[in-house]
Enzyme design. Structure first.
Site, PDB file in Angstrom:
ATOM      1  N   GLY A 148       0.828  -1.198   0.000  1.00 22.34           N
ATOM      2  CA  GLY A 148       0.000   0.000   0.000  1.00 22.34           C
ATOM      3  C   GLY A 148       0.858   1.241   0.000  1.00 22.34           C
ATOM      4  CB  CYS A 149       3.976   2.186   1.533  1.00 19.19           C
ATOM      5  SG  CYS A 149       3.125   2.617   3.040  1.00 19.19           S
ATOM      6  CB  VAL A 150       4.922  -0.072  -3.542  1.00 20.46           C
ATOM      7  CG1 VAL A 150       5.939  -0.751  -2.670  1.00 20.46           C
ATOM      8  CG2 VAL A 150       3.690  -0.889  -3.702  1.00 20.46           C
TER       9      VAL A 150
END
Lengths: 111, 97, 123, 119
Positions: A109-111
């Site tokens: 979800g942070c990429v």
């Protein structure tokens, strides 16, 4: 490859400072990474780090923030399962920063 | 719904799986290696012919031509890329990869 | 936005794990998409039913074990998970062999759900 | 009509990239818009700038870059899939950006139709 030195041991980290080898993690490493992030570890901080490590142990991923707050709320109570509380502990982003200190890969979800 | 099948039926089960899921009046486009299913005289001919009776079955012309397939199963319609685009514009695509 | 309502997205999982990367990277897509809070469904069909097989251990092949992660699907908002009964039967699997409780359905049910989707992504 | 395009296979190894290219061209010719083209799985290799096929074959990367320039297309390589496979900003053709899977989600939400090419 970048590295950090903890207790005289060189540990590899990626360009954003996440531990390269997850088995290198221990509490001293966590304290070192926290200091780098400007986070002073209290019991409440450890509670989140330990929660993340257990979650990873069980599901093999670091949860994204929305799931993290929901799951923490379920386990530790509603007063802790909210974004505000978690951001106060980890101003750099509860999922991102706490995962780094917990020695986990960057959360999905942070990429 | 537009089902796209790009696998030879001799190699993989994509077409069979697609046929198991297609609903009446759905469109099925055979392209890439999927066009081997459209070739006349193969052991899948009757299966494809039957499918062409229930659904609208197309084969992509440039892919047939590239593979030297000139005789195709009755009921299968040949379309070009413009036709493919038109089908994709009119239908949600389900790719059977 | 193309739609004035939630977008219906189905992940069509037809590939087995480990032999190729599709199942693993497909799972990554599902988890990232979850952040966008649309209406999600996942269907496990053909060899995709092996994705949910329990008691896998990839340590002997040196590949990351990821199948346990399918267990977070529900938390991530992928609430509708359909598994094709015929695909399971063909492959000698019963619901007891799977790591999560799922709705075992027939192909027609999956086809009808598929027909309601705005997007179907294959993995 | 606005299309989103998802490409899941690498160049030369599989026809997927060629089919996607032909489809995209035909869609543009028909007056449709392309919301974005997303490269995932081995599809990330389609934009590797060091590819150098013989002169009598198509150059898949160059071809995408030219189409992108001509029609101002948004070409996106998945960062997670790319990182895994050694694809970084230094090794990709112009007119392509590296970004997260969230971009694929955005394309799915913004485009009227998703069209997927792969193995």
């Amino acid at each position: 490859m970048a590295s950090i030195e903890v207790n005289g041991k060189q540990l590899e980290v990626d360009e954003e400072g996440y531990l390269q080898n997850l088995e290198d993690w221990n509490m001293d490493v966590a304290n070192f990474l926290a200091e780098q992030e400007g986070v002073e570890m209290t019991d409440n901080h450890w509670e989140v780090v330990n929660f993340l490590r257990e979650y990873y142990e069980e599901y093999k991923i670091a949860p994204m923030i929305r799931i993290l707050t929901k799951a923490i709320g379920k386990k530790l109570g509603a007063d802790k399962g909210n974004t505000k509380y978690l951001y106060e502990l980890y101003p750099g982003g509860p999922a991102k920063q706490a995962c780094k200190i917990a020695g986990l890969p960057k959360p999905t979800g942070c990429v | 719904m537009l089902h796209t099948v790009n696998k030879s039926p001799f190699d993989r089960s994509a077409l069979a799986s697609c046929l198991a899921s297609a609903q009446p009046d759905d469109h099925i486009l055979l392209f890439e290696d999927g066009v081997f299913a459209a070739k006349a005289g193969t052991k899948y001919e009757s299966m494809v012919k039957e499918a062409a009776g229930k659904y609208k079955v197309y084969a992509l012309g440039p892919d047939l031509q590239a593979r030297g397939i000139d005789a195709i199963v009755d009921g299968v319609e040949i379309c070009d890329y413009a036709g493919f685009v038109a089908l994709a514009a009119d239908n949600v695509m389900c790719p059977w990869l | 936005m193309a739609r004035d309502r939630l977008t219906k997205i189905m992940f069509m999982c037809r590939q087995a794990p480990y032999g190729s990367v599709y199942a693993y990277e497909g799972l990554e897509v599902m988890l990232i998409f979850a952040a966008y809070e649309q209406e999600y469904a996942a269907a496990f069909v053909d060899d995709g039913v092996f994705d949910l097989k329990k008691d896998k251990d990839s340590s002997g092949i040196g590949m990351k074990e990821f199948s346990t992660t399918y267990r977070v699907m529900e938390d991530y908002g992928i609430e509708k998970v359909y598994v094709d009964g015929q695909s399971m039967k063909d492959r000698g699997l019963t619901p007891d062999d799977l790591m999560i409780p799922v709705e075992v359905v027939d192909r027609d049910t999956i086809a009808k759900v598929m027909a309601e989707q705005d997007v179907v992504l294959p993995f | 009509m606005t299309f989103g395009i998802l490409i899941l296979e690498g160049p030369y190894n599989h026809q997927a990239s060629d089919s996607a290219y032909n489809f995209t061209q035909a869609a543009l010719e028909a007056g449709h818009k392309i919301q974005g083209i997303f490269f995932y799985h081995d599809g990330v290799y389609n934009v590797a700038k060091l590819m150098e096929p013989p002169q009598d074959d198509r150059n898949i990367a160059t071809r995408w870059a030219e189409l992108a320039e001509k029609h101002d297309l948004d070409l996106i390589v998945c960062i997670a899939a790319g990182k895994r496979r050694g694809i970084s900003p230094e090794v990709i053709i112009p007119h392509v950006r590296i970004d997260g899977l969230g971009q694929l989600s955005e394309i799915c939400l913004e485009a009227d139709r998703m069209v997927t090419f792969g193995d």
